[in-house]
Scaffold this motif. Structure first.
Motif, short mmCIF file in Angstrom:
data_model
loop_
_atom_site.label_atom_id
_atom_site.label_comp_id
_atom_site.label_asym_id
_atom_site.label_seq_id
_atom_site.Cartn_x
_atom_site.Cartn_y
_atom_site.Cartn_z
N LEU A 93 40.90 40.44 41.86
CA LEU A 93 39.57 40.47 42.47
C LEU A 93 38.43 40.71 41.33
O LEU A 93 37.70 41.77 41.40
CB LEU A 93 39.63 41.61 43.58
CG LEU A 93 40.64 41.60 44.49
CD1 LEU A 93 40.62 42.83 45.50
CD2 LEU A 93 40.51 40.38 45.56
N PRO A 94 38.07 39.50 40.75
CA PRO A 94 37.12 39.89 39.55
C PRO A 94 35.72 40.05 40.06
O PRO A 94 34.91 40.61 39.43
CB PRO A 94 37.29 38.45 39.09
CG PRO A 94 37.53 37.41 39.96
CD PRO A 94 38.73 38.33 40.79
N ASN A 95 35.34 39.98 41.62
CA ASN A 95 34.10 40.07 42.00
C ASN A 95 33.91 41.57 42.22
O ASN A 95 32.66 41.95 42.65
CB ASN A 95 33.89 39.12 42.97
CG ASN A 95 33.89 37.83 42.77
OD1 ASN A 95 33.32 37.43 41.43
ND2 ASN A 95 34.31 36.62 43.61
N ARG A 96 34.85 42.50 42.38
CA ARG A 96 34.64 43.64 42.86
C ARG A 96 34.48 44.49 41.50
O ARG A 96 35.03 44.27 40.68
CB ARG A 96 35.85 44.11 43.77
CG ARG A 96 35.78 43.46 44.90
CD ARG A 96 36.77 44.15 46.11
NE ARG A 96 36.71 45.42 46.36
CZ ARG A 96 37.14 46.12 47.03
NH1 ARG A 96 38.46 45.86 47.50
NH2 ARG A 96 36.93 47.37 47.26
N ASP A 97 33.95 45.92 41.86
CA ASP A 97 33.73 46.68 40.73
C ASP A 97 34.71 47.73 40.94
O ASP A 97 34.83 48.44 41.69
CB ASP A 97 32.47 47.43 40.94
CG ASP A 97 32.07 48.26 39.81
OD1 ASP A 97 32.84 48.22 38.57
OD2 ASP A 97 31.19 48.88 39.74
#
Length: 461
Positions: A455-459
């Motif tokens: 999930l690269p879009n989550r921090d």
């Protein structure tokens, strides 16, 4: 300006009580009671410690109930283990009816603790700050809370036996499974914080000693894990038998090796620079610990040296020396120590790990003190740090104590339950619960490693 004056007035009200205010102290806030022994502490921390003391008082009562000689006083209660003829039942493992009474007394004491904390869990739902009237109940009125605790305990000891023990056993199974996962989550948080702080110290001091310390403890934990695997194969398996135990040990060892390899993969290191073998070694050692707990409940004499068994007209322990068994075997003692450490950590923790704080419903870091609070700290007094918002979920904290109550019940009774024949029975249920908890824990740790890549879009910082 008005808000600052109001805060200052509230802080003044929390000063240590004088001799004439003892009664109000008993009914007042946690800082009022503990300011002399825990100065410069947060109101939230002291309240959690107080509730933890209630839990430990209950655990102490459970230990006393399992002590020799106490069972002679338990026959007066309405759930004595008599058959219809009035004759006492002999249990497996050279233990008479009195030990079964102690076992059931632990069930009732832990039921009382769970009911007490569950009541507060419901009462504290959606408390947002200390300005909520219910926050005063959370942080004060300790004398009346103690009376409620004692009242629930007395009532629990008069619950008729019937199917109570069997039903409450399954509540304990589910609750203990969840608490084992909470223990693993706390270990992940602890290892993460430990690794991050020592790496920061190494960079600040430009010293290799910190790296050497991390390497030493990582090597120590892996060495202990390998030793544990060897001992499990020696004591809990036999040639040509105990295939389940061999599969459990081998599978968990393989999973731990895989997790350790994943933790140091280049892509994982790029996504999470603080990930390393220290965390993986801690998780590996804990997995071996849970595997040991599971194998100690295998209902097979050949595969379990702790098992209570029956031979002909006599009853002995299934060990090479045939010594008499007690409830305080090694798995119970170690499990009790780990339980105490994790419960204290729940009460004191303040993590900088965002994912863990999200799951545990706690603050990310201690709040910055304003000038008024710094003055209170300099005077050695505890203060209210939750006026603008609670630092932990009151309701979730009490729910953790509910789970802790049922987990310690299963630990102290070694997961035995009274069957229809009123004997102490070790079942495969306890084994599978603990093994599944170890697998779920490993998957949970693996998810914390690969989640930033999936999930690269989550921090996930």
């Amino acid at each position: 300006m008005d808000g600052r004056m109001m805060r200052r007035m509230r802080l003044k009200e929390e000063e240590a009580p004088g001799p004439g205010n003892t009664a109000s102290c008993l009914c007042g806030s946690a800082p009022c009671i503990l300011c002399s022994c825990c100065p410069c502490s947060h109101n939230s921390t002291l309240s959690r410690l107080f509730f933890t003391v209630f839990l430990f008082l209950g655990v102490l009562v459970c230990v006393i109930m399992l002590s020799p000689g106490v069972e002679s006083q338990l026959y007066k209660l309405p759930w004595v283990c008599n058959e219809g003829t009035g004759s006492h039942v002999v249990l497996q493992g050279h233990i008479d009816c009195g030990s079964l009474l102690g076992h059931r007394a632990v069930y009732r004491m832990c039921f009382a603790m769970a009911a007490f904390f569950f009541l507060f869990s419901l009462l504290m739902v959606c408390v947002r700050s200390s300005r909520d009237p219910r926050a005063a109940i959370q942080n004060g009125f300790w004398f009346f809370k103690f009376l409620i605790f004692v009242g629930i305990t007395v009532g629990a000891f008069y619950i008729p036996d019937g199917s109570f023990s069997n039903i409450w056993f399954y509540f304990g199974v589910v609750g203990s499974f969840i608490f084992l996962l909470i223990q693993l989550l706390l270990l992940i948080d602890f290892a993460h914080s430990w690794n991050q702080r020592w790496l920061c110290k190494a960079e600040e001091c430009d010293s290799r000693a910190w790296y050497a310390g991390l390497f030493f403890f990582t090597l120590l934990f892996y060495a202990l894990s390998i030793t544990a695997v060897a001992l499990l194969f020696v004591y809990y398996t036999q040639p040509g038998a105990c295939y389940e135990g061999k599969v459990f040990i081998g599978l968990n060892l393989t999973l731990c090796v895989c997790v350790s390899i994943v933790a140091i993969l280049p892509k994982i290191q790029d996504a999470q620079p603080n990930s390393g073998l220290l965390q993986a070694s801690v998780i590996t050692l804990y997995t071996m610990f849970v595997t040991w707990l599971a194998l100690s409940n295998v209902p097979d004499q050949k595969c379990n040296p702790h098992l209570l068994t029956h031979f002909g007209n006599g009853t002995v322990l299934a060990g090479p020396e045939g010594y008499e068994t007690h409830w305080w075997d090694a798995p119970s003692i170690v499990g009790l120590v780990v339980f105490i450490l994790c419960t204290v950590f729940i009460s004191l923790r303040s993590s900088d790990h965002r994912q863990v704080n999200s799951l545990m419903q706690t603050e990310e870091c201690p709040p910055v003190l304003d000038a008024t609070q710094q003055q209170v700290v300099s005077e050695g007094r505890a203060f209210d740090n939750e006026q603008d918002g609670v630092t932990y979920s009151y309701s979730f904290f009490h729910l953790c104590l509910v789970l802790a109550s049922v987990h310690i019940m299963m630990t102290l009774t070694n997961w035995y339950r009274p069957g229809e024949t009123r004997k102490m029975i070790s079942t495969w249920t306890a084994v599978w619960v603990k093994i599944c908890a170890s697998w779920t824990g490993l998957l949970l740790y693996l998810w914390t490693l690969v989640a930033p890549l999936l999930l690269p879009n989550r921090d996930f910082s």
